[in-house]
Design a protein around this motif. Structure first.
Motif, short mmCIF file in Angstrom:
data_model
loop_
_atom_site.label_atom_id
_atom_site.label_comp_id
_atom_site.label_asym_id
_atom_site.label_seq_id
_atom_site.Cartn_x
_atom_site.Cartn_y
_atom_site.Cartn_z
N GLU A 362 0.83 -1.21 0.00
CA GLU A 362 0.00 0.00 0.00
C GLU A 362 0.86 1.26 0.00
O GLU A 362 0.58 2.23 -0.72
N ALA A 363 1.93 1.23 0.80
CA ALA A 363 2.83 2.39 0.84
C ALA A 363 3.49 2.61 -0.52
O ALA A 363 3.59 3.76 -0.99
N ALA A 364 3.94 1.54 -1.16
CA ALA A 364 4.59 1.66 -2.46
C ALA A 364 3.62 2.20 -3.50
O ALA A 364 3.98 3.03 -4.34
N ALA A 365 2.37 1.75 -3.46
CA ALA A 365 1.37 2.22 -4.42
C ALA A 365 1.06 3.70 -4.21
O ALA A 365 0.94 4.47 -5.18
N LEU A 366 0.94 4.13 -2.95
CA LEU A 366 0.67 5.54 -2.67
C LEU A 366 1.83 6.44 -3.10
O LEU A 366 1.62 7.47 -3.75
N VAL A 367 3.06 6.04 -2.74
CA VAL A 367 4.22 6.84 -3.13
C VAL A 367 4.38 6.84 -4.65
O VAL A 367 4.70 7.88 -5.26
N GLY A 368 4.17 5.68 -5.28
CA GLY A 368 4.24 5.61 -6.74
C GLY A 368 3.22 6.53 -7.40
O GLY A 368 3.53 7.22 -8.38
N ALA A 369 2.00 6.57 -6.87
CA ALA A 369 0.98 7.47 -7.40
C ALA A 369 1.38 8.92 -7.19
O ALA A 369 1.16 9.77 -8.07
N GLY A 370 1.99 9.22 -6.03
CA GLY A 370 2.47 10.58 -5.78
C GLY A 370 3.54 10.98 -6.77
O GLY A 370 3.58 12.11 -7.26
N MET A 371 4.45 10.06 -7.09
CA MET A 371 5.51 10.35 -8.06
C MET A 371 4.91 10.63 -9.44
O MET A 371 5.32 11.57 -10.12
N VAL A 372 3.93 9.84 -9.84
CA VAL A 372 3.29 10.07 -11.14
C VAL A 372 2.55 11.41 -11.14
O VAL A 372 2.57 12.15 -12.13
N SER A 373 1.93 11.76 -10.01
CA SER A 373 1.20 13.04 -9.94
C SER A 373 2.16 14.22 -10.09
O SER A 373 1.84 15.19 -10.78
N VAL A 374 3.35 14.14 -9.47
CA VAL A 374 4.33 15.22 -9.59
C VAL A 374 4.84 15.32 -11.02
O VAL A 374 5.14 16.42 -11.50
N LEU A 375 4.92 14.20 -11.71
CA LEU A 375 5.42 14.19 -13.08
C LEU A 375 4.36 14.69 -14.07
O LEU A 375 4.67 15.43 -15.00
N VAL A 376 3.10 14.32 -13.86
CA VAL A 376 2.05 14.55 -14.86
C VAL A 376 1.22 15.79 -14.57
O VAL A 376 0.96 16.61 -15.48
N PHE A 377 0.78 15.98 -13.34
CA PHE A 377 -0.21 17.02 -13.06
C PHE A 377 0.30 18.45 -13.29
O PHE A 377 -0.42 19.26 -13.88
N PRO A 378 1.51 18.82 -12.81
CA PRO A 378 1.96 20.19 -13.10
C PRO A 378 2.09 20.47 -14.59
O PRO A 378 1.76 21.58 -15.05
N LEU A 379 2.56 19.49 -15.36
CA LEU A 379 2.67 19.67 -16.81
C LEU A 379 1.30 19.85 -17.44
O LEU A 379 1.10 20.68 -18.33
N THR A 380 0.32 19.09 -16.96
CA THR A 380 -1.05 19.22 -17.46
C THR A 380 -1.61 20.60 -17.12
O THR A 380 -2.25 21.25 -17.96
N GLY A 381 -1.37 21.05 -15.87
CA GLY A 381 -1.85 22.37 -15.48
C GLY A 381 -1.22 23.48 -16.31
O GLY A 381 -1.90 24.43 -16.71
#
Length: 404
Positions: A362-381
């Motif tokens: 669960e921790a790995a999935a949450l941190v992995g999702a956080g890493m993807v969000s930092v990579l994708v969401f600011p660029l999308t914004g």
């Protein structure tokens, strides 16, 4: 490998990461934190096996996290975070928290203990990642930037309060009493910070700014240590102390020596981003359970689920309560920016695994999702903002990519 050898390897990774960020940034501005974590994973036990944690390394990593949250607290501009926009930001976060706890408990098989950790991780905003990106794109001091400041500040501060209340292992009454006691300390510190300083104070700051004395930098470190010590003594999470220290330091510097404040903070940032913060993110990669994520089981399935929940739980209320003077594109950009999360997700999952409540998958999935969000969401914004005909995405690595 010895602790000193591991530290040398970590700093070598810290030097390599911005070089990679610069090279990739010519085509795509990727936040530096992604490279730091990924390289940490590579040298960690799950890939090359060159590095592992230890008492000294873990202590430096904790200091790096404290410095990261301290600098996020310093970024808050009080004159911009107030009024109706602040009320909307608070309500959006409160709704996100209630919604997140409900969904997280359901996802965890109605386990309240596990749901609290997951729910709190879902409602954080990585303000320190977003602000430099907006600064480089020319949006930080616009109306959109002011709104993002308000929503992001609440998204950074709210989860820290929630951690102190819900993840401390104490009863809600006891936690609230300790938070109230710490609030009194913060109020006293703010009162002291806002008092007029004698003339010699600004003169000493200016005179020692380029000497070995470095009075202002030493004062900043002292204030951080005092707030960390006060939070630890009261049993409150140290992140709250670090965040409060950042706000107090801003009041002191901008009130007593506004002409020197920017240069003082640049020196503190050099110490933080040049040494302590990279250690935190590289160690995060070293301790990341890659095997649990890539085993093909539940963790790999949960990663996109958590990523979607960042947008739904945190972004949904933000979109609904965004100020009415923002257009549709701005509301969408505000939604994806506010859903960007990583530093607090790392902190929360680390506590959860340490307490034996969250498993490593669960921790790995949450941190992995956080890493993807930092990579994708600011660029999308940024693309959504550029789509309005405003300044396009920055070329090459942004300041945010170099710092966060």
């Amino acid at each position: 490998m010895s602790q000193y050898g591991t530290l040398i390897l970590i700093m070598a990774v810290a030097v390599l990461a911005p070089l990679l960020a610069y090279g990739v940034g010519r085509w795509l501005p990727v936040p530096l934190v992604i490279f730091e974590i990924l390289l940490g994973i590579v040298v960690g036990p799950d890939v090359l096996g060159w590095a592992a944690g230890g008492e000294t390394i873990d202590a430096l990593s904790d200091l790096g996290l404290a410095m990261l949250i301290f600098l996020a607290g310093y970024e808050i501009e009080f004159d911009k975070v107030r009024g109706d926009t602040l009320k909307r930001a608070v309500w959006a976060w409160v709704i996100s928290m209630a919604f997140g706890l409900l969904l997280a408990c359901a996802l965890a098989g109605w386990s309240y203990a596990k749901g609290v950790y997951i729910g709190t991780a879902l409602v954080s905003t990585a303000l320190g990642t977003i602000l430099p990106v907006l600064r480089d794109s020319g949006d930080l001091h616009s109306r959109f930037g002011s709104v993002m400041m308000a929503f992001g500040s609440v998204g950074e501060f709210g989860p820290i309060i929630a951690m102190a209340l819900l993840l401390s292992g104490r009863s809600p009454v006891e936690s609230a009493a300790l938070l109230a006691a710490f609030a009194v300390i913060i109020a006293g510190a703010v009162y002291w910070a806002m008092r007029p300083r004698p003339l010699w104070f600004a003169r000493v700051i200016a005179k020692t700014l380029h000497s070995s004395g470095q009075f202002a930098v030493r004062l900043v470190v002292l204030l951080l240590a005092v707030m960390l010590g006060a939070s630890t003594a009261l049993g409150v999470d140290m992140l709250l102390g670090a965040f409060a220290a950042g706000m107090v330091v801003r009041l002191v510097l901008h009130g007593a020596a506004p002409e020197s404040a920017h240069e003082v903070v640049e020196k503190v940032e050099a110490m933080g981003f040049g040494f302590l913060v990279p250690i935190f993110f590289v160690v995060t990669g070293i301790e990341f359970d890659l095997d649990a994520l890539l085993s093909g089981g539940r963790a790999l399935i949960m990663l996109p689920v958590f990523l979607a929940l960042f947008l739904l739980v945190r972004g949904g209320p933000v979109y609904a309560l965004a100020p009415g003077d923002l257009g549709v594109r701005d509301r969408r950009a505000l939604t994806v920016f506010s859903s960007t999360a990583l530093p607090l997700v790392v902190a929360i999952t680390t506590i959860g695994v340490g307490d034996g409540v969250l498993d490593t998958e669960e921790a790995a999935a949450l941190v992995g999702a956080g890493m993807v969000s930092v990579l994708v969401f600011p660029l999308t914004g940024l693309k959504l903002r550029a789509g309005k005909g405003e300044r396009a995405m920055p070329k090459g690595p942004t300041k945010g990519a170099e710092s966060w």
